[in-house]
Design a protein around this motif. Structure first.
Motif, PDB file in Angstrom:
ATOM      1  N   SER A 133       0.828  -1.199   0.000  1.00 22.20           N
ATOM      2  CA  SER A 133       0.000   0.000   0.000  1.00 22.20           C
ATOM      3  C   SER A 133       0.863   1.249   0.000  1.00 22.20           C
ATOM      4  N   ASP A 134       0.245   2.350  -0.342  1.00 25.42           N
ATOM      5  CA  ASP A 134       0.883   3.654  -0.262  1.00 25.42           C
ATOM      6  C   ASP A 134       0.035   4.533   0.653  1.00 25.42           C
ATOM      7  N   PRO A 135       0.655   5.506   1.330  1.00 25.36           N
ATOM      8  CA  PRO A 135      -0.138   6.440   2.121  1.00 25.36           C
ATOM      9  C   PRO A 135      -0.805   7.458   1.197  1.00 25.36           C
ATOM     10  N   LEU A 136      -2.100   7.635   1.352  1.00 30.53           N
ATOM     11  CA  LEU A 136      -2.849   8.504   0.445  1.00 30.53           C
ATOM     12  C   LEU A 136      -3.386   9.729   1.187  1.00 30.53           C
ATOM     13  N   VAL A 137      -3.270  10.893   0.574  1.00 27.13           N
ATOM     14  CA  VAL A 137      -3.927  12.080   1.129  1.00 27.13           C
ATOM     15  C   VAL A 137      -4.831  12.670   0.059  1.00 27.13           C
ATOM     16  N   GLU A 138      -5.863  13.401   0.512  1.00 28.38           N
ATOM     17  CA  GLU A 138      -6.825  13.945  -0.444  1.00 28.38           C
ATOM     18  C   GLU A 138      -6.887  15.457  -0.258  1.00 28.38           C
ATOM     19  N   CYS A 139      -6.928  16.190  -1.366  1.00 26.02           N
ATOM     20  CA  CYS A 139      -7.078  17.642  -1.270  1.00 26.02           C
ATOM     21  C   CYS A 139      -8.515  17.929  -0.838  1.00 26.02           C
ATOM     22  N   LEU A 140      -8.668  18.689   0.242  1.00 21.91           N
ATOM     23  CA  LEU A 140     -10.006  18.920   0.775  1.00 21.91           C
ATOM     24  C   LEU A 140     -10.820  19.846  -0.127  1.00 21.91           C
ATOM     25  N   LEU A 141     -10.151  20.546  -1.039  1.00 20.06           N
ATOM     26  CA  LEU A 141     -10.887  21.418  -1.955  1.00 20.06           C
ATOM     27  C   LEU A 141     -11.249  20.679  -3.247  1.00 20.06           C
ATOM     28  N   THR A 142     -10.237  20.092  -3.920  1.00 15.70           N
ATOM     29  CA  THR A 142     -10.496  19.497  -5.241  1.00 15.70           C
ATOM     30  C   THR A 142     -10.826  18.000  -5.164  1.00 15.70           C
ATOM     31  N   LYS A 143     -10.570  17.381  -4.030  1.00 13.38           N
ATOM     32  CA  LYS A 143     -10.763  15.936  -3.821  1.00 13.38           C
ATOM     33  C   LYS A 143      -9.742  15.101  -4.623  1.00 13.38           C
ATOM     34  N   LYS A 144      -8.735  15.761  -5.212  1.00 12.50           N
ATOM     35  CA  LYS A 144      -7.691  15.027  -5.928  1.00 12.50           C
ATOM     36  C   LYS A 144      -6.820  14.289  -4.914  1.00 12.50           C
ATOM     37  N   ARG A 145      -6.328  13.101  -5.305  1.00 14.38           N
ATOM     38  CA  ARG A 145      -5.545  12.297  -4.373  1.00 14.38           C
ATOM     39  C   ARG A 145      -4.066  12.309  -4.713  1.00 14.38           C
ATOM     40  N   TYR A 146      -3.268  12.238  -3.677  1.00 15.26           N
ATOM     41  CA  TYR A 146      -1.812  12.263  -3.840  1.00 15.26           C
ATOM     42  C   TYR A 146      -1.175  11.245  -2.921  1.00 15.26           C
ATOM     43  N   ARG A 147       0.037  10.816  -3.283  1.00 18.59           N
ATOM     44  CA  ARG A 147       0.792   9.971  -2.354  1.00 18.59           C
ATOM     45  C   ARG A 147       1.387  10.878  -1.293  1.00 18.59           C
ATOM     46  N   ALA A 166      -4.524  24.411  -0.758  1.00 17.80           N
ATOM     47  CA  ALA A 166      -5.628  23.930   0.098  1.00 17.80           C
ATOM     48  C   ALA A 166      -5.122  22.836   1.036  1.00 17.80           C
ATOM     49  N   GLN A 167      -5.900  22.601   2.106  1.00 17.67           N
ATOM     50  CA  GLN A 167      -5.463  21.591   3.080  1.00 17.67           C
ATOM     51  C   GLN A 167      -5.606  20.182   2.513  1.00 17.67           C
ATOM     52  N   LEU A 168      -4.727  19.301   2.992  1.00 14.28           N
ATOM     53  CA  LEU A 168      -4.808  17.880   2.632  1.00 14.28           C
ATOM     54  C   LEU A 168      -5.380  17.109   3.813  1.00 14.28           C
ATOM     55  N   SER A 169      -6.012  15.995   3.511  1.00 13.39           N
ATOM     56  CA  SER A 169      -6.561  15.161   4.586  1.00 13.39           C
ATOM     57  C   SER A 169      -5.414  14.470   5.333  1.00 13.39           C
ATOM     58  N   GLU A 170      -5.716  13.853   6.445  1.00  6.92           N
ATOM     59  CA  GLU A 170      -4.745  13.001   7.132  1.00  6.92           C
ATOM     60  C   GLU A 170      -4.419  11.817   6.209  1.00  6.92           C
ATOM     61  N   PRO A 171      -3.172  11.294   6.210  1.00  5.01           N
ATOM     62  CA  PRO A 171      -2.877  10.158   5.343  1.00  5.01           C
ATOM     63  C   PRO A 171      -3.657   8.911   5.751  1.00  5.01           C
ATOM     64  N   ARG A 172      -4.088   8.138   4.745  1.00  4.20           N
ATOM     65  CA  ARG A 172      -4.652   6.826   5.061  1.00  4.20           C
ATOM     66  C   ARG A 172      -4.029   5.797   4.116  1.00  4.20           C
ATOM     67  N   VAL A 173      -4.092   4.550   4.549  1.00  2.53           N
ATOM     68  CA  VAL A 173      -3.415   3.488   3.802  1.00  2.53           C
ATOM     69  C   VAL A 173      -4.284   3.058   2.627  1.00  2.53           C
ATOM     70  N   PHE A 174      -3.663   2.938   1.456  1.00  5.45           N
ATOM     71  CA  PHE A 174      -4.408   2.605   0.242  1.00  5.45           C
ATOM     72  C   PHE A 174      -3.722   1.425  -0.429  1.00  5.45           C
ATOM     73  N   ASN A 175      -4.409   0.274  -0.512  1.00 10.30           N
ATOM     74  CA  ASN A 175      -3.803  -0.906  -1.139  1.00 10.30           C
ATOM     75  C   ASN A 175      -3.769  -0.717  -2.654  1.00 10.30           C
ATOM     76  N   LEU A 176      -2.602  -1.012  -3.230  1.00 10.62           N
ATOM     77  CA  LEU A 176      -2.402  -0.723  -4.652  1.00 10.62           C
ATOM     78  C   LEU A 176      -2.845  -1.848  -5.575  1.00 10.62           C
ATOM     79  N   MET A 177      -3.243  -2.970  -4.998  1.00 10.87           N
ATOM     80  CA  MET A 177      -3.609  -4.082  -5.886  1.00 10.87           C
ATOM     81  C   MET A 177      -4.997  -3.856  -6.483  1.00 10.87           C
ATOM     82  N   LEU A 178      -5.137  -4.204  -7.761  1.00 12.39           N
ATOM     83  CA  LEU A 178      -6.445  -4.087  -8.417  1.00 12.39           C
ATOM     84  C   LEU A 178      -7.223  -5.368  -8.159  1.00 12.39           C
ATOM     85  N   LYS A 179      -8.333  -5.186  -7.502  1.00 13.78           N
ATOM     86  CA  LYS A 179      -9.137  -6.334  -7.077  1.00 13.78           C
ATOM     87  C   LYS A 179     -10.044  -6.788  -8.211  1.00 13.78           C
TER      88      LYS A 179
END
Ligand code: GAP
Length: 534
Positions: A80-94, A190-203
Motif C-alpha cells: 500500500s501507499d499512504p494517500l492524502v486527499e485535497c479537501l478542496l479538489t478531492k484530488k488524491r496524492y501519495r 488547500a489543506q490535505l486530509s490526514e494520510p490513510r493506507v491505500f492498497n495498490l492491488m487491483l481487485k
C-alpha cells in the motif's frame, strides 16, 4: 519531455489508452513503432538472460493467481501507499510525494445561519453570532512573499463549492507562519486530509458471483509466480544453485497518482529475474548483478554515466529486503528508478512454504543438506526502459538541407541498432525509374525475412532520410544511378572491401548518426546489417 511525448504520438510510438473517449489515466497503447521498440527491448533482455547464460531458465506465469498467494506474500496486508486527499479538489496524492512547503497559512470560516443566510467572520461578529451553529473552518497556505489576495482566491473556491453567494465577504480570521509543512496541497495551497493506507492491488472477482470467496487481484509484480513454481521449475530444469528464473509480463497497480507519461502507470510490464542462491552469498550476488545490469543498459544505449546507483538505506527498503540497489536514470523530469535489484533473502519461499504446507526446500548434493534458497532479484520496468530509450535517443541538430541549402532542424532518435524499431530503410532514388525501383524492391524482399526493414519511395531523398532519422532507423540504403551504371569513384565499402570504378550492383549506405554515406555491394548487405543489429 513535451517534444518527446509529441513525437511519440506523431510517429506512432505511444498513444493515450481509450483516447477517443477522453483516455484512461495510467494506461497507454503502443503504436506500430512503439511495439517494435518494446518488443526488441524485451527480446534482448530475454536473450541476455535465457540464451546467453546457462544458469537461467524462462517462465511465463498467469496474471491471475490464487488469493492465498497474495496473502502469503504479504501484498494483501502491506502493498500500500499512504494517500492524502485535497479537501478542496478531492484530488488524491501519495503522502510521501508531497513536497514540504513554507509560507503563511490563512484561516477562514463560514456558517449557515438559515436558509440562504450566511455568516463570515466579520458579518458574524457584527451580528453578534459566535460559533453556533458550528462553523466550517478551512485554511490555505500561501508561499512566502505572496499576498493575502492569493489565499482569498482559493477561499473563494471553497465558498463557491459551498454555494455561498458571490457577494459573500472573504476575509481570513487569523494567519500563522509554517515551515516545511506537508499538510497543504502544493498545487493550490488547500489543506490535505490526514494520510490513510491505500492498497495498490487491483481487485477482481473470479467466476459469476462477486463474493468475498471469489476475490483475487491482478498481479502487482510478476515475481510471485516464480516463487510459487520454484519447485516445479527446479525439478524439470535440474539446475543447481545458483540458478535463475526469468519472466516478462504485465503487472497492475492502482497507483494513486499516475504521472510523467508512461513512467508511473497502472498497467505496465516488468522484466524480472529471480536468481536463487546459496544462503550467505547474497551480498556477493547483489554486487555481481549490479555490474551485469549496468553493462546491459550500456549495451542498449543507456550509458553508465546516465544511471545513478542508489544504495537504498534500510529505512526505505521493502521489509523483506536485506539490501537493495536502485538503478535510476536521468529522465527530463528528474532522476527516477528504472530497476531495483533486491536481496530478498528466503522471505518469499519461507512464506509460501509455510502458507501452502508444501516443501520448497533445495537439496544440496554437495553438503547433503536441505535448506531454503535465498534470492537476488533484478526487477526492471519495460515501459520505463522504453521511456529512457526515447529520452536518451532524442536529439535535435541544425543542418543544411542538401537540396535547398537552407538550415533546418534535424530530429533524430539515436537508438542502438539492436533496439531500433526499423533497422534499415530501402529507397529507390527516383520512384519513376523502373530500373531503380526493381532493384530496390528486390533488396527489400531479400532483407525482409532477416530484419525489420521499411521501403520508402515518395518525397525527395533528403526528406525520406529525415523521416527515418526521426524514428531512429540506423541505416538507409539508396539505389541510385551508380548502382546501374557502375561506381564513379573508387572507395572502400562499409565492409572494408574495395569498390572499384565501374563496379555495378553497389548501393549507398547512409548512417543515421553521422549522416555519412558510403557504398556497399548489394550482396554484402544482409551479412553487414545483421552484424550491426544483433
Ligand atoms: N518484484 C519487485 C518489484 O516489483 P518494484 O520496485 O516495485 O519491485 C520493479 O518494481 C520495477 O517495475 C520498477 O523499477 C519499475 O521499473 C517498474 N514499475 C513499478 N511500478 C511501476 C509503475 N507504476 N509504472 C511503470 N513501471 C513500474
Amino acid at each position: 519531455m513535451d517534444k518527446i511525448v509529441a513525437l511519440c504520438k506523431r510517429r506512432g510510438f505511444i498513444f493515450q489508452s481509450s483516447e477517443i473517449y477522453g483516455g484512461l489515466n495510467g494506461a497507454w497503447d503502443y503504436g506500430p513503432l512503439g511495439v517494435e521498440l518494446k518488443r526488441n527491448l524485451k527480446d534482448f533482455w530475454w536473450k541476455s538472460m535465457t540464451q546467453l547464460r546457462d544458469d537461467i531458465v524462462g517462465f511465463d506465469g498467469s496474471i491471475l493467481m490464487n488469493r492465498a498467494v497474495w496473502k502469503a506474500s504479504g501484498h494483501e496486508a502491506t502493498f500500500s501507499d499512504p494517500l492524502v486527499e485535497c479537501l478542496l479538489t478531492k484530488k488524491r496524492y501519495r503522502a510521501d510525494q508531497i513536497e514540504p512547503q513554507s509560507g503563511t497559512v490563512y484561516h477562514y470560516w463560514y456558517q449557515r445561519i438559515g436558509k440562504g443566510m450566511w455568516n463570515s467572520f466579520s458579518t458574524a461578529l457584527a451580528a453578534g453570532v459566535t460559533t453556533t451553529p458550528s462553523p466550517v473552518e478551512f485554511a490555505v497556505l500561501v508561499h512566502k512573499g505572496k499576498p493575502e489576495a492569493s489565499a482569498n482566491k482559493v477561499a473563494r473556491q471553497y465558498y463557491d463549492q459551498a454555494g455561498l453567494p458571490a457577494e459573500f465577504e472573504i476575509k481570513p480570521t487569523k494567519f500563522e507562519q509554517v515551515e516545511n509543512s506537508t499538510a497543504f496541497n502544493p498545487e493550490n495551497g488547500a489543506q490535505l486530509s490526514e494520510p490513510r493506507v491505500f492498497n495498490l492491488m487491483l481487485k477482481t472477482y473470479i467466476g459469476a458471483v462477486e463474493s468475498e470467496d471469489a476475490i483475487t487481484y491482478l498481479r502487482p509484480e510478476t515475481a510471485q509466480a516464480m516463487f510459487v513454481q520454484f519447485k516445479n521449475v527446479l525439478d524439470v530444469s535440474q539446475k543447481k544453485l545458483p540458478f535463475g528464473i526469468a519472466q516478462i509480463g504485465k503487472a497492475f497497480r492502482n497507483e494513486i497518482n499516475p504521472r510523467n507519461f508512461t513512467f508511473r502507470s497502472r498497467e505496465f510490464e516488468q522484466m524480472e529475474l529471480e536468481f536463487f542462491i546459496k544462503p550467505g552469498t547474497g551480498p556477493e550476488w547483489l554486487d555481481k548483478w549490479l555490474e551485469e545490469r549496468l553493462a546491459w543498459y550500456e549495451s542498449i544505449g543507456i550509458p553508465r554515466a546516465k544511471i545513478h546507483v542508489l544504495t537504498v538505506p534500510e529505512k526505505d527498503r521493502a521489509f523483506y529486503s536485506q539490501g537493495t540497489y536502485d538503478l535510476e536514470y536521468e529522465f527530463p523530469f528528474g532522476i527516477q528508478e528504472l530497476e531495483g535489484i533486491a536481496h530478498r533473502g528466503n522471505y518469499d519461499l519461507t512464506q509460501h512454504q509455510n502458507a501452502s504446507g508444501k516443501p520448497l526446500e533445495y537439496f544440496d548434493e554437495e553438503t547433503k543438506t536441505k535448506y531454503l534458497a535465498e534470492v537476488v532479484e533484478p526487477s526492471a520496468g519495460v515501459d520505463r526502459t522504453v521511456l529512457a530509450l526515447l529520452c536518451e535517443g532524442y536529439d535535435e541538430e541544425t543542418i543544411k538541407d542538401e537540396e535547398s541549402g537552407k538550415e533546418e532542424t534535424r530530429v533524430v532518435l539515436r537508438f542502438a541498432p539492436r533496439i531500433a524499431p526499423i533497422k534499415a530503410a530501402v529507397f529507390p532514388l527516383l520512384k519513376n525509374k523502373p530500373e531503380l525501383v526493381a532493384i530496390a524492391k528486390d533488396i527489400y524482399k531479400t532483407l525482409q525475412p532477416l530484419l525489420k526493414v521499411a521501403y520508402a519511395d515518395s518525397a525527395a531523398i533528403g526528406r525520406r532520410y529525415r523521416r527515418m532519422d526521426e524514428v531512429g532507423t540506423p541505416f538507409g540504403i539508396t539505389i541510385d544511378f551508380d548502382t546501374l551504371e557502375g561506381a564513379k569513384e573508387a572507395s572502400t565499402s562499409a565492409t572494408g572491401k574495395p569498390i572499384e570504378v565501374g563496379q555495378k550492383d553497389t548501393v549507398t549506405l547512409r548512417h543515421r548518426d553521422s549522416m555519412k554515406q558510403e557504398r556497399i555491394a548489394i550482396a554484402d548487405l544482409p551479412a553487414y546489417l545483421l552484424s550491426k543489429v544483433i
